[in-house]
Structure formats: structure tokens, C-alpha cells
Design an enzyme around this catalytic site. Structure first.
Site, PDB file in Angstrom:
ATOM      1  N   ARG A 149      31.142  54.753  39.908  1.00  0.00           N
ATOM      2  CA  ARG A 149      30.859  55.116  38.513  1.00  0.00           C
ATOM      3  C   ARG A 149      30.736  56.617  38.263  1.00  0.00           C
ATOM      4  O   ARG A 149      31.263  57.109  37.276  1.00  0.00           O
ATOM      5  CB  ARG A 149      29.617  54.382  38.001  1.00  0.00           C
ATOM      6  N   ASP A 204      25.934  49.716  35.260  1.00  0.00           N
ATOM      7  CA  ASP A 204      27.078  50.609  35.111  1.00  0.00           C
ATOM      8  C   ASP A 204      26.928  51.565  33.926  1.00  0.00           C
ATOM      9  O   ASP A 204      27.313  52.728  33.996  1.00  0.00           O
ATOM     10  CB  ASP A 204      28.369  49.789  34.980  1.00  0.00           C
ATOM     11  N   ASP A 263      37.250  43.904  26.496  1.00  0.00           N
ATOM     12  CA  ASP A 263      36.226  44.759  25.881  1.00  0.00           C
ATOM     13  C   ASP A 263      36.761  46.148  25.547  1.00  0.00           C
ATOM     14  O   ASP A 263      36.606  46.641  24.433  1.00  0.00           O
ATOM     15  CB  ASP A 263      35.019  44.937  26.814  1.00  0.00           C
ATOM     16  N   SER A 298      32.800  37.809  35.938  1.00  0.00           N
ATOM     17  CA  SER A 298      32.944  39.235  35.659  1.00  0.00           C
ATOM     18  C   SER A 298      33.207  39.919  36.997  1.00  0.00           C
ATOM     19  O   SER A 298      32.420  39.795  37.935  1.00  0.00           O
ATOM     20  CB  SER A 298      31.651  39.767  35.017  1.00  0.00           C
TER      21      SER A 298
HETATM   22  N1  ARG Z   1      25.459  44.523  40.472  1.00  0.00           N
HETATM   23  C1  ARG Z   1      26.433  45.441  40.962  1.00  0.00           C
HETATM   24  C2  ARG Z   1      26.039  46.856  40.660  1.00  0.00           C
HETATM   25  O1  ARG Z   1      25.192  47.053  39.852  1.00  0.00           O
HETATM   26  C3  ARG Z   1      27.811  45.108  40.493  1.00  0.00           C
HETATM   27  C4  ARG Z   1      28.157  45.399  39.087  1.00  0.00           C
HETATM   28  C5  ARG Z   1      29.490  44.836  38.783  1.00  0.00           C
HETATM   29  N2  ARG Z   1      30.018  45.363  37.572  1.00  0.00           N
HETATM   30  C6  ARG Z   1      30.837  44.681  36.796  1.00  0.00           C
HETATM   31  N3  ARG Z   1      31.275  45.313  35.748  1.00  0.00           N
HETATM   32  N4  ARG Z   1      31.163  43.449  37.010  1.00  0.00           N
HETATM   33  O2  ARG Z   1      26.548  47.797  41.210  1.00  0.00           O
END
Ligand code: ARG
Length: 404
Positions: free
Chosen positions: A99, A128, A19, A178
Site C-alpha cells: 500500500r 488499506d 468499485d 474479496s
Molecule cells: N487483512 C489484510 C490486511 O489488512 C488483507 C487485506 C486485503 N485487502 C483487500 N482489499 N482484500 O493487510
């Protein structure tokens, strides 16, 4: 609407994946802009040199790798330990915590490079995007924010087509999951996990041995805390990053830290997520236990509410809200005396606290003991219980009279 001509220089948060690699080219083409890539090292197991080389090869004007591991450990993970940071009883907010730090570094480099915009590769379905954008906006509202992945309308196949056309290297295997990784844990989602009834498959786990094949003998570790944060392991003082890494390894070997969770995302999606967070599982459990030895009931019950709110803010992308720091004023105050040692037994997937001690313990042996040395006057209960139960007893009487 952002006028296309206003975008000339973009700092892009770059992971090295498909991406964000496609995003380098796409942003440059769409806006006729220069793209500067930024990769933040939060302890994920990656070849950062190769990521930087790839960015430049694909067409980044300049690339930065920022080692933020120590800052992440002391400024984000440690506050989360003090706050017993868990979302919806299960998730140690490992991805969430990273983040705002990525956003901070992105904005710093945007300033250094004279960028007018920042960009990220998050989709429109997750948390995110919220975390990165709110933290960028909170730091510099004048920066424009671009979310190409959310807006370009390409399917995965079209992206791969685009990558091929532009000579962007594509990793061999189409990814089954992912995955996001940092010092505090691995998040594994999508693919077969999208059916909540499917058990997580072995190929999703990387940091943890399955409990079934973990050693038959338990491993016992001793964690020392000072003011609510871990400072030593088995009697040896350690740097934060090293300590977390070591606990990840030892706990992971014992099958500790696997989480399978139904989660409510901020965008409203109900999702099934799995995590492996060995160090987080052990250190949060140890910290919670030590707090129970040291804080009294009133402090403890109030802190549960504060902790829960703190974790929610972090999960929800509101790290930069002043309320987080205001809650931390309480959390830090209450943790000033959270000093002591906790012994944790790691065995086939479980992490069980089996000993705790503190110079600030409010446990009083003489009060608690059942032996004859006890100084507790049991006859005090003769008066206490009728008063404690007074309202309950009266209410019961009223309710049964109404029914009669
Ligand atoms: N659900 C989790 C969160 O919101 C994990 C997110 C994982 N992110 C990813 N880009 N795979 O913090």
C-alpha cells in the site's frame, strides 16, 4: 469540509474492479473533475492493458500503469524478510507492504498531472484505507484525499445499477470473495469465510495445490542469503522478482503457504482472513532459521521485539513513520552478517528447514558435541547453576515461609 469547487483534477488508484470503475464516473460527476487513473503492478496476475483500456473507456482523462515489481521486491519485501515480517504470528503482511508503494506512485502521478486530489477505492472497514491515506498525507499533505467508496452510500446492488446506467462493464460472476494479490501473496476474505467455523473452500485457493493432492515425493530447495536477503536458488543467482515468483510456484505446487487467520484490524474489527503466501512462508522460515545460526541469544531476543514492532507499524499503515527506518537501522546492522545457505524440504503443505550453513555461524561443533573431542569444560556448571538459580531459589523459600 472540502469545498466542492476546489476539486478539479483527481489521481485515482485504479484496480479495474467494480468499485474503482464506478468511482471514475462518480468522482467526475460529483466534482465536475477530471480523473486520471493509476494502476500499480506489484506482481498481481492481471491484464494491465485491458485495465488501462477499461479506465479510458469508462471516462478517465488519462491512465498510467506503473511497473513497480522490482521496487516492491527490493524496497519492501526484502526489508520485511530481514525483519521476519509477520503480523499476529501468521500473516506475512503481503497486502500491507504494497500500500505505501501504491500511495507513493499515486502522489508522483498526481504531481506530474497537476492534480489537486488523490482518490482510492478502499472501504471504510479495512486497513488499506489507512495505509494509502497516511502514506499520501506523509508525502504531500496539501493533496486532498477522496474515498468515494466509503462515502457514497451505495449498496453493491445500487453500484451495479449505477454501473449499468453509465455503461460501465461489469464482470460476469458476482465475486464470492474479496481478493488482493501481489508478489508476496494473495489475500482472500469475505463470503463464506465470514463464518470463522467454516473451513476455507477449494475455490478460494489459486496459488497452492491442496496438501492432499500435492506430490508424494518432497521437493528440496536451497536458498542462499546475502546480508539477510535471498540471492540465489539451488545455486543459481536470481533477480529478486524472479526468485520470489519461482519460490511461489515450487512451494505452491507442494501445498505450502495456506494461512487461515483470526485477525485484529486497526479499525477495531475482528476478522477472519485467509492468505496464500508460498514464497513468503518459505523465505521467512529460511531467513529466521539462518538468523538463529548466526545471531547470538542476546541479539536474537532483542530482535524479536524489534521485528514485532516493525511488522505492526507496516500492518498499521505507518510505513512512513520515522520509527520504521530507525528500527531498520538495527535490523540492517544485525543482518550484515546473515550470509549463508538454507535447505528447505517442501512436502504436502509443510516447509521444513533441514539444513543451514554460514561462514558467520556461531555454532561451534567442539563446544556442542557429545563426543570425546569436546573442549567444553562441564565442571564449570558446578558453579554456574547455583548462581543462575540463586534468586529463584531464594524467592521460593520466602514464598513457602509466608504460606507456612
Ligand atoms: N487483512 C489484510 C490486511 O489488512 C488483507 C487485506 C486485503 N485487502 C483487500 N482489499 N482484500 O493487510
Amino acid at each position: 469540509m472540502i469545498k466542492v469547487t476546489e476539486i478539479k483534477r483527481i489521481a485515482l488508484a485504479y484496480s479495474g474492479g467494480l468499485d474503482t470503475s464506478v468511482a471514475i464516473k462518480w468522482l467526475a460527476e460529483k466534482y465536475g473533475a477530471k480523473v486520471i487513473t493509476v494502476t500499480v503492478d506489484l506482481g498481481q496476475d492481471e491484464d494491465f492493458k485491458a485495465i488501462g483500456d477499461k479506465a479510458l473507456k469508462v471516462g478517465a482523462e488519462n491512465h498510467y500503469t506503473v511497473d513497480a515489481k522490482r521496487e516492491f521486491a527490493t524496497g519492501y519485501i526484502f526489508p520485511s524478510i530481514k525483519a521476519n515480517g509477520i503480523y499476529q504470528f501468521k500473516y506475512p503482511i503481503s497486502t500491507s507492504l504494497g500500500r505505501p508503494l501504491i500511495a507513493e506512485k499515486l502522489v508522483e502521478i498526481a504531481h506530474k498531472e497537476g492534480c489537486d486530489s488523490v482518490a482510492h477505492g478502499c472501504t471504510g472497514k479495512g486497513n488499506d484505507q489507512i495505509r494509502i491515506e497516511v502514506s499520501c498525507m506523509a508525502r504531500d499533505p496539501s493533496l486532498k484525499i477522496l474515498a468515494p467508496t466509503r462515502n457514497w452510500g451505495m449498496s453493491r446492488d445500487q453500484e451495479i445499477e449505477y454501473a449499468k446506467k453509465h455503461g460501465i462493464p461489469i464482470s460476469k460472476a458476482a465475486k464470492k470473495y474479496s481478493i488482493d494479490e501481489c508478489l508476496w501473496g494473495r489475500s482472500i476474505e469475505s463470503g463464506p469465510l465470514e463464518n470463522p467455523w467454516n473451513a476455507p473452500q477449494d475455490d478460494g485457493w489459486l496459488w497452492t495445490t491442496s496438501p492432499e493432492s500435492a506430490p508424494d515425493k518432497p521437493t528440496i530447495i536451497e536458498v542462499e542469503f546475502k546480508q539477510g536477503v535471498p540471492v540465489a536458488l539451488d545455486g543459481v543467482a536470481m533477480e529478486p522478482v524472479d526468485l520470489i515468483r519461482k519460490v511461489n510456484r515450487i512451494a505452491g505446487e507442494n501445498g505450502v503457504g495456506r494461512v487461515d487467520h483470526m485477525e485484529d484490524r486497526i479499525v477495531g474489527i475482528k476478522s477472519r482472513e485467509t492468505y496464500e503466501c508460498p514464497a513468503a512462508t518459505v523465505l521467512l522460515e529460511a531467513h529466521r532459521d539462518l538468523e538463529k545460526l548466526i545471531l547470538n541469544r542476546h541479539e536474537h531476543e532483542f530482535k524479536k521485539l524489534v521485528d514485532d514492532k516493525w511488522a505492526f507499524l507496516v500492518y498499521a499503515g505507518l510505513w512512513d513513520d520515522p520509527l520504521r527506518e530507525e528500527l531498520e537501522a538495527f535490523i540492517n546492522k544485525s543482518n550484515e552478517r546473515v550470509d549463508g545457505k538454507v535447505r528447505v524440504k517442501l512436502y504436502k503443505g509443510s516447509a521444513m528447514v533441514c539444513g543451514r550453513s554460514s561462514p558467520n555461524s556461531v555454532y561451534d561443533f567442539k563446544t556442542a558435541t557429545y563426543d570425546s573431542s569436546s573442549t567444553f569444560d562441564q565442571t564449570l556448571s558446578n558453579g554456574f547453576i547455583p548462581l543462575w538459580g540463586l534468586q529463584t531459589v531464594v524467592s521460593r523459600k520466602v514464598i513457602s515461609n509466608r504460606r507456612a
